[in-house]
Design an enzyme around this catalytic site. Sequence first.
Site, PDB file in Angstrom:
ATOM      1  N   HIS A 162      69.260 -13.316  15.138  1.00 52.19           N
ATOM      2  CA  HIS A 162      69.050 -11.956  14.622  1.00 52.19           C
ATOM      3  C   HIS A 162      69.279 -10.906  15.713  1.00 52.19           C
ATOM      4  O   HIS A 162      69.988  -9.921  15.516  1.00 52.19           O
ATOM      5  CB  HIS A 162      67.631 -11.828  14.060  1.00 52.19           C
ATOM      6  CG  HIS A 162      67.240 -10.411  13.809  1.00 52.19           C
ATOM      7  ND1 HIS A 162      67.747  -9.682  12.759  1.00 52.19           N
ATOM      8  CD2 HIS A 162      66.440  -9.552  14.498  1.00 52.19           C
ATOM      9  CE1 HIS A 162      67.272  -8.445  12.797  1.00 52.19           C
ATOM     10  NE2 HIS A 162      66.476  -8.337  13.848  1.00 52.19           N
ATOM     11  N   HIS A 167      71.933  -7.370  16.134  1.00 52.09           N
ATOM     12  CA  HIS A 167      71.799  -6.116  16.893  1.00 52.09           C
ATOM     13  C   HIS A 167      72.880  -5.914  17.959  1.00 52.09           C
ATOM     14  O   HIS A 167      73.379  -4.803  18.100  1.00 52.09           O
ATOM     15  CB  HIS A 167      70.421  -6.029  17.550  1.00 52.09           C
ATOM     16  CG  HIS A 167      69.317  -5.748  16.580  1.00 52.09           C
ATOM     17  ND1 HIS A 167      69.187  -4.537  15.918  1.00 52.09           N
ATOM     18  CD2 HIS A 167      68.294  -6.518  16.139  1.00 52.09           C
ATOM     19  CE1 HIS A 167      68.124  -4.569  15.131  1.00 52.09           C
ATOM     20  NE2 HIS A 167      67.554  -5.766  15.238  1.00 52.09           N
ATOM     21  N   GLU A 208      67.954  -1.586  10.655  1.00 52.21           N
ATOM     22  CA  GLU A 208      67.619  -2.975  10.293  1.00 52.21           C
ATOM     23  C   GLU A 208      68.168  -3.355   8.915  1.00 52.21           C
ATOM     24  O   GLU A 208      68.699  -4.438   8.740  1.00 52.21           O
ATOM     25  CB  GLU A 208      66.100  -3.205  10.304  1.00 52.21           C
ATOM     26  CG  GLU A 208      65.476  -3.308  11.680  1.00 52.21           C
ATOM     27  CD  GLU A 208      65.786  -4.602  12.433  1.00 52.21           C
ATOM     28  OE1 GLU A 208      66.481  -5.493  11.895  1.00 52.21           O
ATOM     29  OE2 GLU A 208      65.366  -4.698  13.599  1.00 52.21           O
ATOM     30  N   SER A 227      72.328 -10.490   9.849  1.00 48.52           N
ATOM     31  CA  SER A 227      71.977 -11.745  10.518  1.00 48.52           C
ATOM     32  C   SER A 227      71.329 -12.726   9.549  1.00 48.52           C
ATOM     33  O   SER A 227      70.914 -13.806   9.958  1.00 48.52           O
ATOM     34  CB  SER A 227      71.032 -11.479  11.693  1.00 48.52           C
ATOM     35  OG  SER A 227      69.829 -10.900  11.225  1.00 48.52           O
TER      36      SER A 227
HETATM   37 FE   FE2 Z   1      65.696  -6.432  14.386  1.00 47.09          FE
END
Ligand code: FE2
Length: 295
Positions: A162, A167, A208, A227
Amino acid sequence: MFEEAQYFAPVETRDDGTVEVQLATTHPGFADPVYRARRNAIAGLAVGYVPGTPIPTAEYTEQEHKVWALVSRELAVKHRVYATAEYLDATERLELPRDRIPQLQEVGELLQPLTGFRYIPAAGLVPLREFYGVLADGFFHSTQYIRHHSTPLYTPEPDVIHEVIGHANALASDRYARLYRLAGSAARRVESDRALEFVSKVFWFTLEFGVMTDRDELRAYGAGILSSYGEIEEFRRMDIRPLDIAAMGTTQYDITKYQDVLFRAESLEHLEDMVGDFWATCDDDSIARLTADAR
Ligand SMILES: [Fe+2]
């Protein structure tokens, strides 16, 4: 109160200096002593990290690298359909390894020439003000462990897949990286916990779990969606609402389930104009007014 803490397994440092990650009984790795020992050792690296020094190397096992390779390959296929062009371009520039887990030090070395961002290891939950605040300086807190090999396409907590595939790829874009920095500057500027919660929820529903109209389709730019092998197939079926600061800052969400309410930007410019400007200018008073209006 917004509590991201439930998302992370608690980490305890014992009197003798050893570190224990307290996995929930429902965690896929709970009954696996080898995995538990790995988690404790990797958390120990972050606990012992000294800022300003190189990030300690996590010696990943073959099995862990295989989990990364599998998920990396599967997500790349989904990204071609579901990710925004800006994210895909950034992914090509960053060129993360596909066959092995990159070290966080290495991720920072790939990112820094592109957008100035570097990674900081985190054992588990980082206090919100610290997590968001250092984004303003170009630092991103990241966990270093990987999910349990029995469920390669699922994790109950944010793992290195993730943090890096979600990111770091986004942080390789100048335009997304600027938004991360602005979120950090907002988190530093606001004083009350309520205002900080509001800022962090806007982050949640954008960087997010954000989606936007991109090449005439609904596509994702949020790291949480990009993700997640399961979530990426589902987001177009969710309750999609127009981008709205007051609504994002006050909508409750359950981090243990797929996000059923998502907010759509009409374009990257729209996101920058509305959310970028909000983070660049917000303060406790303006957020109090937005909160009152949303009631
Ligand atoms: Fe995150």
